[in-house]
Structures are given as structure tokens and as C-alpha cells.
Scaffold this motif. Structure first.
Motif, mmCIF file in Angstrom:
data_model
loop_
_atom_site.group_PDB
_atom_site.id
_atom_site.type_symbol
_atom_site.label_atom_id
_atom_site.label_comp_id
_atom_site.label_asym_id
_atom_site.label_seq_id
_atom_site.Cartn_x
_atom_site.Cartn_y
_atom_site.Cartn_z
ATOM 1 N N VAL A 50 24.967 11.322 39.637
ATOM 2 C CA VAL A 50 24.205 10.290 40.336
ATOM 3 C C VAL A 50 22.937 10.012 39.534
ATOM 4 C CG1 VAL A 50 23.014 9.653 42.460
ATOM 5 C CG2 VAL A 50 25.085 11.054 42.562
ATOM 6 N N PRO A 51 22.828 8.813 38.960
ATOM 7 C CA PRO A 51 21.636 8.537 38.145
ATOM 8 C C PRO A 51 20.393 8.405 39.021
ATOM 9 C CG PRO A 51 22.970 6.556 38.347
ATOM 10 C CD PRO A 51 23.737 7.670 39.012
ATOM 11 N N PRO A 52 19.248 8.819 38.506
ATOM 12 C CA PRO A 52 18.009 8.658 39.269
ATOM 13 C C PRO A 52 17.715 7.177 39.483
ATOM 14 C CG PRO A 52 17.599 9.742 37.165
ATOM 15 C CD PRO A 52 19.039 9.429 37.226
ATOM 16 N N THR A 53 17.200 6.851 40.629
ATOM 17 C CA THR A 53 16.900 5.456 40.923
ATOM 18 C C THR A 53 15.620 5.379 41.744
ATOM 19 O OG1 THR A 53 17.768 3.440 41.887
ATOM 20 C CG2 THR A 53 18.312 5.454 43.019
ATOM 21 N N SER A 54 14.952 4.255 41.638
ATOM 22 C CA SER A 54 13.725 4.067 42.410
ATOM 23 C C SER A 54 13.942 3.116 43.569
ATOM 24 C CB SER A 54 12.615 3.533 41.504
ATOM 25 O OG SER A 54 12.974 2.267 40.994
ATOM 26 N N HIS A 55 15.127 2.492 43.625
ATOM 27 C CA HIS A 55 15.396 1.527 44.687
ATOM 28 C C HIS A 55 16.892 1.532 44.972
ATOM 29 C CE1 HIS A 55 15.364 -2.268 46.908
ATOM 30 N NE2 HIS A 55 14.059 -2.060 47.042
ATOM 31 N N PRO A 56 17.276 1.390 46.231
ATOM 32 C CA PRO A 56 18.707 1.442 46.537
ATOM 33 C C PRO A 56 19.484 0.214 46.085
ATOM 34 C CG PRO A 56 17.450 1.019 48.521
ATOM 35 C CD PRO A 56 16.460 1.297 47.440
ATOM 36 N N LEU A 57 18.809 -0.904 45.862
ATOM 37 C CA LEU A 57 19.494 -2.127 45.447
ATOM 38 C C LEU A 57 19.167 -2.431 43.990
ATOM 39 C CD1 LEU A 57 18.688 -4.330 48.560
ATOM 40 C CD2 LEU A 57 20.771 -3.046 48.101
ATOM 41 N N PRO A 58 20.115 -2.991 43.265
ATOM 42 C CA PRO A 58 19.802 -3.367 41.879
ATOM 43 C C PRO A 58 18.837 -4.550 41.866
ATOM 44 C CG PRO A 58 22.010 -4.080 42.458
ATOM 45 C CD PRO A 58 21.491 -3.295 43.622
ATOM 46 N N LEU A 59 17.748 -4.388 41.194
ATOM 47 C CA LEU A 59 16.726 -5.434 41.132
ATOM 48 C C LEU A 59 16.607 -5.934 39.700
ATOM 49 C CD1 LEU A 59 13.894 -3.800 43.272
ATOM 50 C CD2 LEU A 59 15.545 -5.521 43.985
ATOM 51 N N THR A 60 16.329 -7.211 39.577
ATOM 52 C CA THR A 60 16.057 -7.771 38.253
ATOM 53 C C THR A 60 14.678 -8.386 38.278
ATOM 54 O OG1 THR A 60 17.075 -9.858 38.886
ATOM 55 C CG2 THR A 60 18.482 -8.264 37.764
ATOM 56 N N ASN A 61 14.059 -8.427 37.153
ATOM 57 C CA ASN A 61 12.723 -8.987 37.033
ATOM 58 C C ASN A 61 12.812 -10.498 37.210
ATOM 59 O OD1 ASN A 61 10.122 -9.639 36.480
ATOM 60 N ND2 ASN A 61 10.087 -8.764 34.425
ATOM 61 N N VAL A 62 12.083 -11.036 38.174
ATOM 62 C CA VAL A 62 12.124 -12.474 38.415
ATOM 63 C C VAL A 62 10.946 -13.183 37.752
ATOM 64 C CG1 VAL A 62 13.399 -12.257 40.571
ATOM 65 C CG2 VAL A 62 10.902 -12.227 40.609
ATOM 66 N N MET A 63 10.118 -12.459 37.074
ATOM 67 C CA MET A 63 8.963 -13.053 36.408
ATOM 68 C C MET A 63 9.414 -13.657 35.075
ATOM 69 S SD MET A 63 6.654 -12.229 38.620
ATOM 70 C CE MET A 63 5.043 -12.274 37.907
ATOM 71 N N ARG A 64 8.872 -14.821 34.765
ATOM 72 C CA ARG A 64 9.207 -15.436 33.489
ATOM 73 C C ARG A 64 8.449 -14.722 32.373
ATOM 74 N NH1 ARG A 64 4.879 -18.113 31.805
ATOM 75 N NH2 ARG A 64 3.486 -19.071 33.296
#
Length: 98
Positions: A50-64
Motif C-alpha cells: 500500500v503506497p503512502p498517500t496524503s489524500h484518499p482521492l487522486p488529485l491533480t494540480n489545477v493551477m496553471r
């Protein structure tokens, strides 16, 4: 697994500079024991696969991307300013002088 003791809660409260009553020590000891138990259960499930994670959902950077683009010249930006000084907006002072 031994639970957190009343004395340990009192020690943590002293470190945090919190003044707790006797009944609060017992109350928080129970709550902290529950929290430590939950963390221990998660630790049992989380294994090498189980890889370490900081959030349960996959997040992508929305900042340009930060890139230089054409914009107003200082003169254009200051053209509508009610007051300006040394090519900057002049605003009323809101904090005391020190």
C-alpha cells in the motif's frame, strides 16, 4: 496494547499549557486511547504493497504554469488610480505608525 494513562494526558496537557480538570483527564484519556487504537488498526492494514498517500482521492494540480504574459504597463495600471506616488498606488494609511 496498553492504553494512554491519565498521567500521560496530564503530561501532554502540561506541555500544551492546558489546564484540565480531573474529569477532563479521564475523558481525554479515553478519547486519545480510541484514536491510538484507530491508528494502530490502520497500521495493521497498511502494508508494503500500500503506497503512502496524503489524500484518499487522486488529485491533480489545477493551477496553471506560472509564465510571463503581456499585461498592462505601469502607466496604464495607474491611469485610473485616485492617487499615485513613485509609480505606485497610493492608499490611505490603515495601521498606526511605528
Amino acid at each position: 496494547m496498553p492504553g494512554i494513562t491519565r498521567e500521560e494526558v496530564a503530561h501532554l496537557a502540561r506541555l500544551a499549557r492546558l489546564e484540565l480538570k480531573a474529569e477532563e483527564l479521564d475523558h481525554f484519556a479515553g478519547q486519545l486511547d480510541d484514536i491510538l487504537g484507530a491508528v494502530a488498526r490502520v497500521s495493521e492494514v497498511a502494508d508494503q504493497d500500500v503506497p503512502p498517500t496524503s489524500h484518499p482521492l487522486p488529485l491533480t494540480n489545477v493551477m496553471r504554469a506560472d509564465e510571463v504574459r503581456p499585461s498592462l504597463t505601469p502607466e496604464q495600471a495607474l491611469s485610473g488610480a485616485p492617487a499615485q506616488e513613485q509609480r505606485r498606488f497610493k492608499v490611505p494609511q490603515i495601521l498606526g505608525e511605528d
